[in-house]
Design a protein around this motif. Structure first.
Motif, PDB file in Angstrom:
ATOM      1  N   GLU A  16       0.528  -0.965  -0.133  1.00 44.62           N
ATOM      2  CA  GLU A  16       0.115   0.025  -0.192  1.00 44.62           C
ATOM      3  C   GLU A  16       0.854   1.471  -0.238  1.00 44.62           C
ATOM      4  N   THR A  17       2.303   0.676  -0.022  1.00 49.47           N
ATOM      5  CA  THR A  17       3.078   2.140  -0.495  1.00 49.47           C
ATOM      6  C   THR A  17       3.147   2.775  -1.996  1.00 49.47           C
ATOM      7  N   LEU A  18       3.016   4.042  -2.011  1.00 50.76           N
ATOM      8  CA  LEU A  18       3.359   4.114  -3.896  1.00 50.76           C
ATOM      9  C   LEU A  18       4.621   4.932  -3.474  1.00 50.76           C
ATOM     10  N   ASN A  19       5.542   4.617  -4.531  1.00 43.03           N
ATOM     11  CA  ASN A  19       6.789   5.343  -4.617  1.00 43.03           C
ATOM     12  C   ASN A  19       6.688   6.001  -5.175  1.00 43.03           C
ATOM     13  N   VAL A  20       7.245   7.010  -5.403  1.00 42.04           N
ATOM     14  CA  VAL A  20       6.764   8.715  -6.262  1.00 42.04           C
ATOM     15  C   VAL A  20       7.665   9.386  -6.791  1.00 42.04           C
ATOM     16  N   CYS A  21       8.590   9.241  -7.765  1.00 44.22           N
ATOM     17  CA  CYS A  21       9.666  10.103  -7.822  1.00 44.22           C
ATOM     18  C   CYS A  21       8.917  11.448  -8.911  1.00 44.22           C
ATOM     19  N   TYR A  22       9.379  12.268  -8.330  1.00 47.48           N
ATOM     20  CA  TYR A  22       9.179  14.007  -9.163  1.00 47.48           C
ATOM     21  C   TYR A  22      10.118  15.366  -9.158  1.00 47.48           C
ATOM     22  N   ASP A  23      10.488  16.253  -9.800  1.00 44.83           N
ATOM     23  CA  ASP A  23      11.023  16.733 -10.114  1.00 44.83           C
ATOM     24  C   ASP A  23      10.282  17.748  -9.625  1.00 44.83           C
ATOM     25  N   GLN A  24      10.871  19.042  -9.455  1.00 48.99           N
ATOM     26  CA  GLN A  24      10.571  21.054  -8.308  1.00 48.99           C
ATOM     27  C   GLN A  24      10.201  21.469 -10.050  1.00 48.99           C
ATOM     28  N   TRP A  25       9.065  21.630 -10.445  1.00 51.74           N
ATOM     29  CA  TRP A  25       8.294  22.442 -11.401  1.00 51.74           C
ATOM     30  C   TRP A  25       7.081  23.836 -10.809  1.00 51.74           C
ATOM     31  N   ALA A  26       7.875  24.518 -10.083  1.00 55.39           N
ATOM     32  CA  ALA A  26       7.074  24.756  -9.189  1.00 55.39           C
ATOM     33  C   ALA A  26       5.928  26.227 -10.047  1.00 55.39           C
TER      34      ALA A  26
END
Length: 258
Positions: A16-26
């Motif tokens: 039930e853990t979702l591993n999320v990669c994301y970059d800075q795009w404020a």
């Protein structure tokens, strides 16, 4: 007996853990800091959708190119926003529902009298971009131009672990590159945050097509599980249309022009 119960709990927790990669795009996706724990409009949206289904989200703040690699390698289950492209790498699957459809624009120095009116208008200009960034779906001509080896002296690929958009805008203000194209909301947000509005300006028009941003999911996830994760996103994104979406946007002072 206790061992197997604990092991079962651990496995359930992992599932039930979702591993999320994301970059800075404020302001759409933001790396939290000591000053603020905010993660941006899209990450708040993602958290609301998957938390409602019992998932815990684990975040990895990485540059886009590294995030794409981590999704392809299965180190991350998904990345919440990537420009839709038919030429995208094959290590991931797009969801069906977009995060948002964005208007593009350019940034140049304030004293520049320049407008984009086709590929001929960027010739001789020093263009900034980032590794893994694909403009082909919004302007095939622009992507072909920056990919063409004969234009390599006029294309600066800016990499790094920090805010690449911020670095690029600083480089334009320092006359090290001439122009940069991106999501208009991101450009305005970054210019204001860096207090660069007296040195730089956002110019229109941008590209001929809008930026269609979609979540991507790793092909390393078992098919049934991946289909379930995509279904949760698609249905959840649709459910956030209207007032819920407005509330998420207003938290970050984001307004879409219609």
């Amino acid at each position: 007996m206790l061992f197997w119960v604990e092991a079962g709990i651990a496995n359930t927790s992992h599932a039930e853990t979702l591993n999320v990669c994301y970059d800075q795009w404020a302001p759409m996706t933001i790396f939290p800091s000591e000053a603020s724990s905010d993660r941006g409009v899209v990450i708040d949206m993602l958290d609301e959708i998957y938390s409602a289904k019992g998932y815990q989200l684990k975040y990895y703040e990485v540059p886009l190119a590294r995030g794409l690699d981590m999704v392809a390698e299965g180190l991350c289950d998904m990345l919440p926003e990537y420009l839709f492209s038919k030429n995208a790498e094959k290590g991931f699957i797009y969801a069906s529902e977009a995060t948002f459809l964005y208007t593009s624009a350019f940034v140049v120095r304030r004293d520049e009298e320049w407008l984009y009116n086709g590929i001929h208008s960027i010739k001789g200009k020093r263009i900034a971009t980032g590794p893994g960034w694909d403009y082909s779906s919004i302007s095939a001509g622009y992507q072909n131009y920056i990919d063409d080896p004969k234009n390599s002296n006029f294309v600066e690929v800016i990499a790094g672990d920090d805010d690449v958009v911020e670095r690029i805008l600083q480089m334009i203000s320092e006359n090290r590159v001439d122009l940069y194209a991106d999501n208009e909301l991101v450009l305005l947000h970054t210019l204001n945050r860096l207090n660069l509005t007296d040195k730089l300006k956002v110019v229109h028009p941008g590209f001929e097509n809008k930026l269609l941003e979609m979540p991507i999911f790793s092909k390393k996830i078992p098919v049934v599980k991946r289909q379930e994760l995509i279904k949760i996103w698609n249905e959840g994104r649709l459910s956030l249309k209207g007032e819920k979406e407005k509330m998420l946007l207003s938290k970050y002072n984001v307004t879409f022009a219609h």
